[in-house]
Design a protein around this motif. Structure first.
Motif, PDB file in Angstrom:
ATOM      1  N   ALA A  12       0.844  -1.210   0.000  1.00 55.12           N
ATOM      2  CA  ALA A  12       0.000   0.000   0.000  1.00 55.12           C
ATOM      3  C   ALA A  12       0.869   1.244   0.000  1.00 55.12           C
ATOM      4  CB  ALA A  12      -0.933  -0.014   1.215  1.00 55.12           C
ATOM      5  N   ALA A  14       3.110   4.051  -2.644  1.00 55.78           N
ATOM      6  CA  ALA A  14       2.675   4.917  -3.748  1.00 55.78           C
ATOM      7  C   ALA A  14       2.208   4.104  -4.954  1.00 55.78           C
ATOM      8  CB  ALA A  14       3.827   5.828  -4.156  1.00 55.78           C
ATOM      9  N   ASP A  35      -0.945  -4.820   3.324  1.00 57.01           N
ATOM     10  CA  ASP A  35       0.389  -4.284   3.628  1.00 57.01           C
ATOM     11  C   ASP A  35       0.755  -4.687   5.040  1.00 57.01           C
ATOM     12  OD1 ASP A  35       2.679  -2.527   4.245  1.00 57.01           O
ATOM     13  OD2 ASP A  35       2.202  -1.676   2.288  1.00 57.01           O
ATOM     14  N   GLY A  41       1.186   4.073   2.746  1.00 54.31           N
ATOM     15  CA  GLY A  41       2.246   5.078   2.591  1.00 54.31           C
ATOM     16  C   GLY A  41       3.606   4.480   2.291  1.00 54.31           C
ATOM     17  N   TYR A  48      13.284   9.779   6.808  1.00 51.41           N
ATOM     18  CA  TYR A  48      13.951  10.681   7.760  1.00 51.41           C
ATOM     19  C   TYR A  48      13.157  11.987   7.869  1.00 51.41           C
ATOM     20  CZ  TYR A  48      16.302  11.506   3.228  1.00 51.41           C
ATOM     21  OH  TYR A  48      16.573  11.688   1.898  1.00 51.41           O
ATOM     22  N   ARG A 146       5.270  -4.243  -4.877  1.00 52.76           N
ATOM     23  CA  ARG A 146       6.453  -4.129  -4.019  1.00 52.76           C
ATOM     24  C   ARG A 146       7.706  -4.602  -4.744  1.00 52.76           C
ATOM     25  NH1 ARG A 146       7.367  -8.794  -4.269  1.00 52.76           N
ATOM     26  NH2 ARG A 146       9.413  -8.473  -3.385  1.00 52.76           N
TER      27      ARG A 146
HETATM   28  C1  FAD Z   1      13.545   9.113   0.126  1.00 53.58           C
HETATM   29  C2  FAD Z   1      12.837   8.858  -1.176  1.00 53.58           C
HETATM   30  C3  FAD Z   1      12.267   9.924  -1.873  1.00 53.58           C
HETATM   31  C4  FAD Z   1      11.608   9.697  -3.083  1.00 53.58           C
HETATM   32  N1  FAD Z   1      11.080  10.768  -3.747  1.00 53.58           N
HETATM   33  C5  FAD Z   1      10.429  10.545  -4.900  1.00 53.58           C
HETATM   34  C6  FAD Z   1       9.825  11.637  -5.618  1.00 53.58           C
HETATM   35  O1  FAD Z   1       9.927  12.779  -5.218  1.00 53.58           O
HETATM   36  N2  FAD Z   1       9.147  11.382  -6.755  1.00 53.58           N
HETATM   37  C7  FAD Z   1       9.050  10.116  -7.245  1.00 53.58           C
HETATM   38  O2  FAD Z   1       8.431   9.939  -8.281  1.00 53.58           O
HETATM   39  N3  FAD Z   1       9.615   9.067  -6.611  1.00 53.58           N
HETATM   40  C8  FAD Z   1      10.286   9.253  -5.451  1.00 53.58           C
HETATM   41  N4  FAD Z   1      10.874   8.202  -4.806  1.00 53.58           N
HETATM   42  C9  FAD Z   1      10.794   6.882  -5.411  1.00 53.58           C
HETATM   43  C10 FAD Z   1       9.844   5.998  -4.593  1.00 53.58           C
HETATM   44  O3  FAD Z   1      10.421   4.743  -4.583  1.00 53.58           O
HETATM   45  C11 FAD Z   1       8.439   5.995  -5.101  1.00 53.58           C
HETATM   46  O4  FAD Z   1       8.005   7.287  -5.142  1.00 53.58           O
HETATM   47  C12 FAD Z   1       7.422   5.248  -4.274  1.00 53.58           C
HETATM   48  O5  FAD Z   1       7.215   5.849  -3.020  1.00 53.58           O
HETATM   49  C13 FAD Z   1       7.729   3.814  -4.158  1.00 53.58           C
HETATM   50  O6  FAD Z   1       6.540   3.243  -3.709  1.00 53.58           O
HETATM   51  P1  FAD Z   1       6.290   1.701  -3.749  1.00 53.58           P
HETATM   52  O7  FAD Z   1       4.857   1.545  -3.450  1.00 53.58           O
HETATM   53  O8  FAD Z   1       6.802   1.121  -5.023  1.00 53.58           O
HETATM   54  O9  FAD Z   1       7.235   1.082  -2.614  1.00 53.58           O
HETATM   55  P2  FAD Z   1       7.198   1.238  -1.052  1.00 53.58           P
HETATM   56  O10 FAD Z   1       6.906   2.603  -0.627  1.00 53.58           O
HETATM   57  O11 FAD Z   1       8.493   0.636  -0.605  1.00 53.58           O
HETATM   58  O12 FAD Z   1       5.983   0.318  -0.595  1.00 53.58           O
HETATM   59  C14 FAD Z   1       5.995  -1.074  -0.677  1.00 53.58           C
HETATM   60  C15 FAD Z   1       5.056  -1.594   0.389  1.00 53.58           C
HETATM   61  O13 FAD Z   1       4.901  -3.001   0.214  1.00 53.58           O
HETATM   62  C16 FAD Z   1       4.757  -3.580   1.482  1.00 53.58           C
HETATM   63  N5  FAD Z   1       5.086  -5.001   1.376  1.00 53.58           N
HETATM   64  C17 FAD Z   1       6.199  -5.547   0.852  1.00 53.58           C
HETATM   65  N6  FAD Z   1       6.128  -6.882   0.889  1.00 53.58           N
HETATM   66  C18 FAD Z   1       4.947  -7.193   1.449  1.00 53.58           C
HETATM   67  C19 FAD Z   1       4.304  -8.414   1.761  1.00 53.58           C
HETATM   68  N7  FAD Z   1       4.852  -9.594   1.469  1.00 53.58           N
HETATM   69  N8  FAD Z   1       3.091  -8.371   2.347  1.00 53.58           N
HETATM   70  C20 FAD Z   1       2.502  -7.188   2.645  1.00 53.58           C
HETATM   71  N9  FAD Z   1       3.075  -5.998   2.369  1.00 53.58           N
HETATM   72  C21 FAD Z   1       4.279  -6.010   1.778  1.00 53.58           C
HETATM   73  C22 FAD Z   1       5.723  -2.806   2.358  1.00 53.58           C
HETATM   74  O14 FAD Z   1       5.365  -2.908   3.728  1.00 53.58           O
HETATM   75  C23 FAD Z   1       5.554  -1.395   1.810  1.00 53.58           C
HETATM   76  O15 FAD Z   1       4.622  -0.637   2.556  1.00 53.58           O
HETATM   77  C24 FAD Z   1      11.521   8.393  -3.599  1.00 53.58           C
HETATM   78  C25 FAD Z   1      12.105   7.325  -2.900  1.00 53.58           C
HETATM   79  C26 FAD Z   1      12.757   7.539  -1.695  1.00 53.58           C
HETATM   80  C27 FAD Z   1      13.379   6.371  -0.980  1.00 53.58           C
END
Ligand code: FAD
Length: 446
Positions: A12, A14, A35, A41, A48, A146
């Motif tokens: 859950a 982005a 999640d 989130g 940080y 993820r």
């Molecule tokens: C510090 C930082 C700043 C960033 N700023 C930007 C920006 O300004 N603009 C931009 O476009 N991108 C930015 N990024 C890139 C960023 O990776 C993406 O924006 C996005 O937040 C990634 O989201 P996600 O959902 O792919 O991963 P994540 O946010 O890592 O979410 C994955 C989720 O999956 C869950 N999960 C994993 N495995 C399991 C499981 N087996 N069962 C249940 N839940 C599970 C985790 O608990 C987690 O909540 C930034 C990244 C970082 C680290």
């Protein structure tokens, strides 16, 4: 308890929410999002305290809900550029986005639930509050949101040893601990380390009290080229510089040199070769400020921190109890290999357009809702940027044009302006040659 659903979305963050938001807008389907964390989130929940989006809020988040009000900052290092939400603003935003989805009654958000994989009786999901294991029957697809999960400072395993007596903190603890130190050693070469150094400098720490343990030099984009809406010409300018450099580059090194010469990319120390490119960005003011830190240790990665010395791959440097070591060594974005996004019974969310994770996830949600055939969906959303394919699909073109997550959405309103025209022309002149050239430079596997 969840027994069955049309879609089971794992994650859950982005990408999970952006996908579900777009899917729910176009498909009559039941969706469950699981999640393991206590809230929506993703990594932002552990970011940080002084983190901000790297890119403007204007094109981040989910498609149906604005983040911020598209204002232009008047002061600070981001002055003149579109606002960037803080980490806590991003968390509040995702909490609201998740609540709005839950109100549709077709989306269930199960936080504190972990997906353990598939079995004969369905997908195994554990309720972390009770330990109970459920088999969830998924009628359509499991969505892996993820696959590109980032490694972040608060949760990564520290890749070096710390001996008793050495003061080492994760970057998350910097604001609360900084006051107790005389000097600082910032560990890491990427955007988090740059943010930590900027935070120290902004908080009146003199540059000569900061030592930067930087195993390698990184390339950073200039944030100027990521400004949308009224400043979308700047994005076009950046893309045109990519195309021009790509069309004539003799080698990958030459490509990066050309991009640096035009101001598209920068390194903190231009006299050192840069070997790291994570697609992160800095403003010109941040760069100027970071260049004030002159004490840079370039002896490779840290192996061990002891009370009196830091042992690195290629040597050692002294330290002491007055030095606060700030761990910024988490890898950040994950480089998982590209795979088909639409697979039998499964969707693996990945990059389609460069540096647009929220847009890419939402696009996959829209395509899932509006197409039946996986071959067609993969043609439209390959894990590579060939966005030209969308032009011949009126519904997809219309969705992309209207999406708040599309960083180029204001281009049609500004393309004819005299300040934007040269960039459009330069892009069109070079883009095909650049695509061919870059395929060649990437080698036979591309
Ligand atoms: C510090 C930082 C700043 C960033 N700023 C930007 C920006 O300004 N603009 C931009 O476009 N991108 C930015 N990024 C890139 C960023 O990776 C993406 O924006 C996005 O937040 C990634 O989201 P996600 O959902 O792919 O991963 P994540 O946010 O890592 O979410 C994955 C989720 O999956 C869950 N999960 C994993 N495995 C399991 C499981 N087996 N069962 C249940 N839940 C599970 C985790 O608990 C987690 O909540 C930034 C990244 C970082 C680290």
């Amino acid at each position: 308890m969840l027994a069955d659903t049309d879609y089971l979305v794992v994650g859950a963050g982005a990408t999970g929410l952006a996908f579900v938001d777009a899917l729910a807008a176009g498909a009559d389907a039941e969706v469950a999002v699981v999640d393991r964390q206590p809230a929506a989130g993703g990594h932002w929940l552990h970011a940080y305290p002084f983190v901000r989006l790297h890119t403007p809020s204007a094109y981040y988040g989910v498609n149906s809900l604005a983040l911020g009000d598209d204002s232009i900052d008047q002061a600070g290092e981001n002055a003149g550029y579109y606002e960037r939400a803080t980490g806590s603003e991003v968390c509040e935003y995702f909490a609201e986005a998740a609540a709005r989805l839950a109100r549709t009654a077709r989306v269930r958000l199960l936080t504190g639930h972990e997906h353990l994989g598939g079995g004969n009786n369905g997908e195994h999901v554990r309720d972390l509050s009770t330990g109970e294991l459920h088999d969830v029957v998924v009628r359509r697809k499991v969505v892996d949101a993820r696959y590109l999960e980032a490694s972040i400072p608060a949760t990564h395993a520290r890749p070096f040893d710390v001996a008793p007596g050495a003061r080492v903190i994760p970057v998350n603890d910097l604001p609360q601990t900084a006051g107790s130190a005389c000097s600082y050693a910032v560990l890491g070469a990427g955007k988090t380390a740059a943010d930590a150094c900027c935070w120290l400098l902004d908080n009146d720490v003199e540059p000569d009290r900061i030592r930067w343990i930087r195993p390698r030099e990184a390339w950073f984009y200039d944030r100027r080229h990521f400004q949308p809406l009224e400043q979308v010409g700047a994005i076009m300018e950046g893309l045109s510089l990519d195309a021009e450099a790509g069309a004539s580059a003799a080698s990958v090194e030459d490509l990066f040199e050309r991009l640096e010469a035009t101001g598209r990319l920068a390194r903190i120390d231009a006299s050192r070769p840069a070997t790291m490119f994570r697609g992160t960005m800095l403003s010109a003011r941040e760069l100027e400020s970071l260049r004030k830190i002159e004490h840079v240790v370039r002896l490779g990665r840290v192996r061990r921190i002891e009370a009196g010395r830091i042992v690195l791959e290629r040597g050692e440097t002294e330290t002491g109890p007055h030095v606060l070591h700030v761990d910024c060594t988490a890898l950040g974005l994950n480089n998982a290999p590209a795979t088909a996004i639409f697979q039998p019974g499964r969707i693996v969310l990945q990059q389609v357009r460069h540096l647009s994770p929220a847009f890419n996830a939402a696009l996959a949600g829209f395509v899932e809702a509006s197409r039946d055939d996986d071959v067609d969906k993969n043609r439209l959303c390959p894990p590579n940027p060939y966005p030209g394919r969308w032009l011949s699909e009126p519904d997809i073109s219309a969705w992309v044009a209207a999406s708040r997550l599309n960083l180029l959405r204001a281009l049609p309103d500004h393309a004819a302006e005299p300040s934007v025209q040269p960039a459009v022309k330069r892009f069109l002149t070079h883009v095909n040659a650049a695509t061919e050239r870059l395929k060649h430079l990437a080698g036979p596997s591309s």
